[in-house]
Design an enzyme around this catalytic site. Sequence first.
Site, mmCIF file in Angstrom:
data_model
loop_
_atom_site.group_PDB
_atom_site.id
_atom_site.type_symbol
_atom_site.label_atom_id
_atom_site.label_comp_id
_atom_site.label_asym_id
_atom_site.label_seq_id
_atom_site.Cartn_x
_atom_site.Cartn_y
_atom_site.Cartn_z
ATOM 1 N N ARG A 1 0.833 -1.205 0.000
ATOM 2 C CA ARG A 1 0.000 0.000 0.000
ATOM 3 C C ARG A 1 0.869 1.257 0.000
ATOM 4 N NH1 ARG A 1 -4.700 1.622 4.454
ATOM 5 N NH2 ARG A 1 -5.223 3.641 3.540
ATOM 6 N N ASN B 1 -10.673 -4.228 -1.255
ATOM 7 C CA ASN B 1 -10.556 -3.216 -2.303
ATOM 8 C C ASN B 1 -9.631 -3.663 -3.427
ATOM 9 O OD1 ASN B 1 -12.226 -1.057 -1.447
ATOM 10 N ND2 ASN B 1 -10.765 -0.551 0.156
ATOM 11 N N CYS C 1 -19.225 -1.925 0.937
ATOM 12 C CA CYS C 1 -18.397 -0.765 1.257
ATOM 13 C C CYS C 1 -19.067 -0.014 2.400
ATOM 14 C CB CYS C 1 -18.265 0.136 0.025
ATOM 15 S SG CYS C 1 -17.242 1.604 0.268
ATOM 16 N N HIS D 1 -16.654 3.576 -4.641
ATOM 17 C CA HIS D 1 -15.773 4.727 -4.453
ATOM 18 C C HIS D 1 -15.951 5.783 -5.543
ATOM 19 C CE1 HIS D 1 -12.745 2.630 -1.523
ATOM 20 N NE2 HIS D 1 -14.006 2.606 -1.108
ATOM 21 N N TYR E 1 -14.348 10.224 -1.970
ATOM 22 C CA TYR E 1 -13.404 9.770 -2.990
ATOM 23 C C TYR E 1 -13.493 10.609 -4.254
ATOM 24 C CZ TYR E 1 -12.328 5.626 -0.234
ATOM 25 O OH TYR E 1 -11.904 4.792 0.760
#
Length: 421
Positions: free
Chosen positions: A90, A144, A164, A194, A244
């Site tokens: 990440r 995700n 989500c 998102h 987002y």
Amino acid sequence: MKLTVVGGGSTYTPELIDGFARLRDTLPVEELVLVDPAAERLELVGGLARRIFARQDHPGRIVTTSDLDAGVEGADAVLLQLRVGGQAAREQDETWPLECGCVGQETTGAGGLAKALRTVPVVLDIAERVRRTNPDAWIIDFTNPVGIVTRALLQAGHKAVGLCNVAIGFQRKFAGLLGVSPAEVHLDHVGLNHLTWETGVRLGGPEGEDALPRLLAGHGDTIAADLRLPRSLVERLGVVPSYYLRYFYAHDEVVRELRTKPSRAAEVAEMERTLLKMYGDPALDEKPELLAKRGGAYYSEAAVDLAASLLGGGGSPYQVVNTLNRGTLPFLPDDAVIEVQAAVNAKGPAPLPVPAVDPLYAGLMAGVTAYEDLALDAALRGGRDRVFRALLAHPLVGQYALADALTDQLIAHNREHLAWA
């Protein structure tokens, strides 16, 4: 009832455990299995999970294992919450795109594509093993990028629903501002994972009074501050975009910010180290307050609600989920995965009708859906050209020189996770 959580060694799992304990009347879990290859983390999380159940007098049994096949055998539902490559991967997703002037984020843009390429093959392997062991089990995906992962699962014929926490977060926030219970708030929620907008906030159900104009007039500053967007923009839109959307509506501003501060991955990694130390304390028998900063607020409530409905229990009649379009949004392909309100029962989710979508939002949805098509193709078949095509299609990239540079960076930073690289 047996539930299995793949990725059960996550530091976020105690939030899920707390929800199972508090909401046991909605979802009476008899056996909860936490599966994770990281044995040391798993035992710390499992120990706290057992203490949470004991503190709240939950009669269910909690089992920890690194054996996936044993863990999913006989499960009624399998929840996926894994992170291939961990926080180290990440960290890369959030940093190398910035070198090309693009947003570094784990679920959208080039970083989101990297996560999809690492994740889809692993999730499909897990799902196949679930199907061999227990073909009737539901798969609830919280991993995700949820839209792409859920589409991969559905395309392969699995009984899967994506989940989500954005919608339930808005529901809780709006309920507080309006002074009503969350159960009274029904969102007109539309988009892709998102990439969503709240186009209505109805009181009492899908046909109830729309309180969104009242919310924007009376609490516009609060809502805009949470989104980190100008109130004037929110008022001009007349809807509430997901936070987002800031990556799209203020891309260059976000890039400048991200270049001046530590990555979210670095913050979370430090938080996880602290949380794991806390989880090792045998006196701790509730989720710590620090966990609220980890992310994923209200995930446990949403997961319990969805699992209860899928397994024939007492979940809410309508829930926001990720599922196949099948004509709900006529400007998208039927096999696109959309995030909308749906009636959920043991047969799965059935999206509610959605009014005509403003071209301002429909156009962006269509563009990102095309990117997701290409991203899934790259995840399933590999190859530099497929990665390049997906990046070129993404609205946050869209230039051939950027797409070329990002493709090279993506492959270089993810080679160990890409069988074809």
